[in-house]
Scaffold this motif. Sequence first.
Motif, PDB file in Angstrom:
ATOM      1  N   ASN A 259      10.936   1.604   2.089  1.00 28.02           N
ATOM      2  CA  ASN A 259       9.758   2.051   2.862  1.00 28.02           C
ATOM      3  C   ASN A 259      10.038   3.193   3.484  1.00 28.02           C
TER       4      ASN A 259
ATOM      5  N   ARG B 220      -2.602   0.091   7.482  1.00 24.09           N
ATOM      6  CA  ARG B 220      -2.079   0.248   9.091  1.00 24.09           C
ATOM      7  C   ARG B 220      -1.424   1.601   9.547  1.00 24.09           C
TER       8      ARG B 220
ATOM      9  N   GLY C  22       6.971  -0.050   0.103  1.00 22.86           N
ATOM     10  CA  GLY C  22       6.003   0.199   0.762  1.00 22.86           C
ATOM     11  C   GLY C  22       4.689  -0.759   1.334  1.00 22.86           C
TER      12      GLY C  22
ATOM     13  N   HIS D 114      -3.361 -10.410  -4.140  1.00 23.20           N
ATOM     14  CA  HIS D 114      -4.566 -10.166  -3.376  1.00 23.20           C
ATOM     15  C   HIS D 114      -5.815  -9.579  -4.024  1.00 23.20           C
TER      16      HIS D 114
ATOM     17  N   PHE E 246      -8.734 -12.300   4.241  1.00 24.89           N
ATOM     18  CA  PHE E 246      -8.222 -13.022   5.391  1.00 24.89           C
ATOM     19  C   PHE E 246      -8.494 -14.436   5.414  1.00 24.89           C
TER      20      PHE E 246
ATOM     21  N   GLY F 290      12.381   6.062   3.378  1.00 23.00           N
ATOM     22  CA  GLY F 290      11.848   7.494   2.914  1.00 23.00           C
ATOM     23  C   GLY F 290      10.619   7.141   2.059  1.00 23.00           C
ATOM     24  N   PRO F 291       9.915   8.179   1.376  1.00 16.44           N
ATOM     25  CA  PRO F 291       8.925   8.187   0.391  1.00 16.44           C
ATOM     26  C   PRO F 291       9.435   7.464  -0.698  1.00 16.44           C
ATOM     27  N   ALA F 292       8.416   6.370  -1.286  1.00 13.22           N
ATOM     28  CA  ALA F 292       8.336   5.810  -2.238  1.00 13.22           C
ATOM     29  C   ALA F 292       8.757   6.507  -3.517  1.00 13.22           C
TER      30      ALA F 292
ATOM     31  N   THR G 111      -3.316   3.717   2.948  1.00 11.57           N
ATOM     32  CA  THR G 111      -2.761   2.303   3.432  1.00 11.57           C
ATOM     33  C   THR G 111      -3.646   1.741   4.348  1.00 11.57           C
TER      34      THR G 111
ATOM     35  N   VAL H 280       1.690  -8.984   7.075  1.00 14.28           N
ATOM     36  CA  VAL H 280       0.742 -10.075   6.199  1.00 14.28           C
ATOM     37  C   VAL H 280       1.475 -11.232   5.673  1.00 14.28           C
TER      38      VAL H 280
ATOM     39  N   SER I  63       4.285  -3.209   4.919  1.00 12.44           N
ATOM     40  CA  SER I  63       4.551  -3.357   6.537  1.00 12.44           C
ATOM     41  C   SER I  63       5.293  -4.562   6.949  1.00 12.44           C
TER      42      SER I  63
ATOM     43  N   ALA J 187       0.416   5.233  -1.356  1.00  9.55           N
ATOM     44  CA  ALA J 187       0.017   6.034  -0.613  1.00  9.55           C
ATOM     45  C   ALA J 187       0.071   7.692  -0.936  1.00  9.55           C
ATOM     46  N   GLU J 188       0.907   7.863  -1.902  1.00 14.63           N
ATOM     47  CA  GLU J 188       1.421   9.277  -2.436  1.00 14.63           C
ATOM     48  C   GLU J 188       0.684   9.813  -3.741  1.00 14.63           C
TER      49      GLU J 188
ATOM     50  N   ALA K 106       0.691  -1.091  -0.062  1.00 13.12           N
ATOM     51  CA  ALA K 106       0.072   0.036  -0.022  1.00 13.12           C
ATOM     52  C   ALA K 106       0.901   1.297   0.064  1.00 13.12           C
ATOM     53  N   GLY K 107       2.046   1.258   0.536  1.00 17.97           N
ATOM     54  CA  GLY K 107       2.839   2.271   0.822  1.00 17.97           C
ATOM     55  C   GLY K 107       3.405   3.172  -0.871  1.00 17.97           C
TER      56      GLY K 107
HETATM   57  N1  APR Z   1       6.431   5.585   0.589  1.00 12.94           N
HETATM   58  C1  APR Z   1       6.854   4.188   0.980  1.00 12.94           C
HETATM   59  N2  APR Z   1       6.245   3.671   2.046  1.00 12.94           N
HETATM   60  C2  APR Z   1       4.859   4.193   2.424  1.00 12.94           C
HETATM   61  C3  APR Z   1       4.799   5.325   2.316  1.00 12.94           C
HETATM   62  C4  APR Z   1       5.298   6.203   1.335  1.00 12.94           C
HETATM   63  N3  APR Z   1       5.001   7.337   0.757  1.00 12.94           N
HETATM   64  N4  APR Z   1       3.511   5.761   3.214  1.00 12.94           N
HETATM   65  C5  APR Z   1       3.254   4.732   3.728  1.00 12.94           C
HETATM   66  N5  APR Z   1       4.403   3.563   3.590  1.00 12.94           N
HETATM   67  C6  APR Z   1       4.654   2.327   4.154  1.00 12.94           C
HETATM   68  C7  APR Z   1       4.202   2.445   5.812  1.00 12.94           C
HETATM   69  O1  APR Z   1       5.135   3.112   6.535  1.00 12.94           O
HETATM   70  C8  APR Z   1       3.897   0.860   5.795  1.00 12.94           C
HETATM   71  O2  APR Z   1       5.206   0.298   6.195  1.00 12.94           O
HETATM   72  O3  APR Z   1       3.843   1.437   3.668  1.00 12.94           O
HETATM   73  C9  APR Z   1       3.588   0.344   4.483  1.00 12.94           C
HETATM   74  C10 APR Z   1       1.994   0.188   4.268  1.00 12.94           C
HETATM   75  O4  APR Z   1       1.770  -1.064   5.266  1.00 12.94           O
HETATM   76  P1  APR Z   1       0.190  -1.516   5.521  1.00 12.94           P
HETATM   77  O5  APR Z   1      -0.718  -0.326   5.650  1.00 12.94           O
HETATM   78  O6  APR Z   1       0.393  -2.465   6.399  1.00 12.94           O
HETATM   79  O7  APR Z   1       0.019  -2.252   3.949  1.00 12.94           O
HETATM   80  P2  APR Z   1       0.414  -3.655   3.047  1.00 12.94           P
HETATM   81  O8  APR Z   1       1.972  -4.032   3.760  1.00 12.94           O
HETATM   82  O9  APR Z   1       0.472  -3.216   1.782  1.00 12.94           O
HETATM   83  O10 APR Z   1      -0.853  -4.481   3.784  1.00 12.94           O
HETATM   84  C11 APR Z   1      -0.435  -5.956   3.385  1.00 12.94           C
HETATM   85  O11 APR Z   1      -2.491  -6.438   4.496  1.00 12.94           O
HETATM   86  O12 APR Z   1      -4.514  -5.680   5.166  1.00 12.94           O
HETATM   87  C12 APR Z   1      -3.950  -6.298   4.060  1.00 12.94           C
HETATM   88  O13 APR Z   1      -4.784  -7.262   2.166  1.00 12.94           O
HETATM   89  C13 APR Z   1      -4.152  -5.950   2.560  1.00 12.94           C
HETATM   90  O14 APR Z   1      -2.548  -6.212   0.985  1.00 12.94           O
HETATM   91  C14 APR Z   1      -2.851  -5.795   2.211  1.00 12.94           C
HETATM   92  C15 APR Z   1      -1.927  -6.473   3.140  1.00 12.94           C
END
Ligand code: APR
Length: 230
Positions: A197, A21, A171, A105, A147, A213-215, A19, A176, A173, A13-14, A9-10
């Motif tokens: 990340n 979490r 990007g 997913h 899930f 840093g930012p993606a 995201t 999962v 966490s 995000a931009e 998701a990261g």
């Molecule tokens: N650039 C880089 N990383 C970023 C940015 C950014 N601009 N903004 C946020 N992040 C990072 C956050 O710090 C976090 O570590 O992206 C990560 C997003 O983590 P999650 O929200 O947990 O998303 P993700 O890892 O994709 O989740 C995995 O969980 O809920 C399920 O199915 C869903 O596919 C998803 C899976």
Amino acid sequence: MRVVVLTGAGISAESGVPTFRDSDGLWEGHRVEDVATPEGYELSPSRVHAFYDARRAALAAVVPNPAHHALARLETALGDDLLVVTQNIDDLHERAGLTRVLHMHGELLSALCRGCGGRVRWPDPLSDLPPCPRCGVCELRPDVVWFGEVPYEMDRIHDALSTCDLFVSVGTSGAVYPAAGFVQAARAYGARTLELNLVPSEGTDWFHEARHGPASVLVPAWVDELGLPG
Ligand code: APR
């Protein structure tokens, strides 16, 4: 050089896609069990449809960012030697021009028929319970891996992890599985591993190198560094 990039998701995000979490993340306002499990769907299909219909509609307002575009440039240079595996259900990789993306997913723009098991491209709402274009049964659900369900394309992903020279995680966490375990698998098969990340992920210690840093900054810089033609 064979490269596997895992995105989460990261990377979106931009672009304005929330995201899961982070503090303003999608799961903050929802119980995961309600909207991202088969049990939640059985309990209230209308709640689940409303959740994903809103997210599908929101795709129209977002565009790929420099991180998505940088991966598309990388694909132009590497061709079949690049595989992008995404946990994201948005279509921003494709809209940036990538053609080799595995959506482990599932995808917001796809529907899964509980009648015939078919997957159909679906850009519209599902709340009004439309019939499946293949079998006519009105049992289309979001084509999203919830899930407790098995992610798509695990065999192809495993093959790619076992033969790549470089594994890069962008990007995510690292919370999962099975995606969170890809770094360990790639490493065990001899790949170099890199995390890009915003902050250290839960699995950051597994990577040979981690940049934070930012993606939109880190991904283009890394692709430039590779110095590839195209
Ligand atoms: N650039 C880089 N990383 C970023 C940015 C950014 N601009 N903004 C946020 N992040 C990072 C956050 O710090 C976090 O570590 O992206 C990560 C997003 O983590 P999650 O929200 O947990 O998303 P993700 O890892 O994709 O989740 C995995 O969980 O809920 C399920 O199915 C869903 O596919 C998803 C899976």
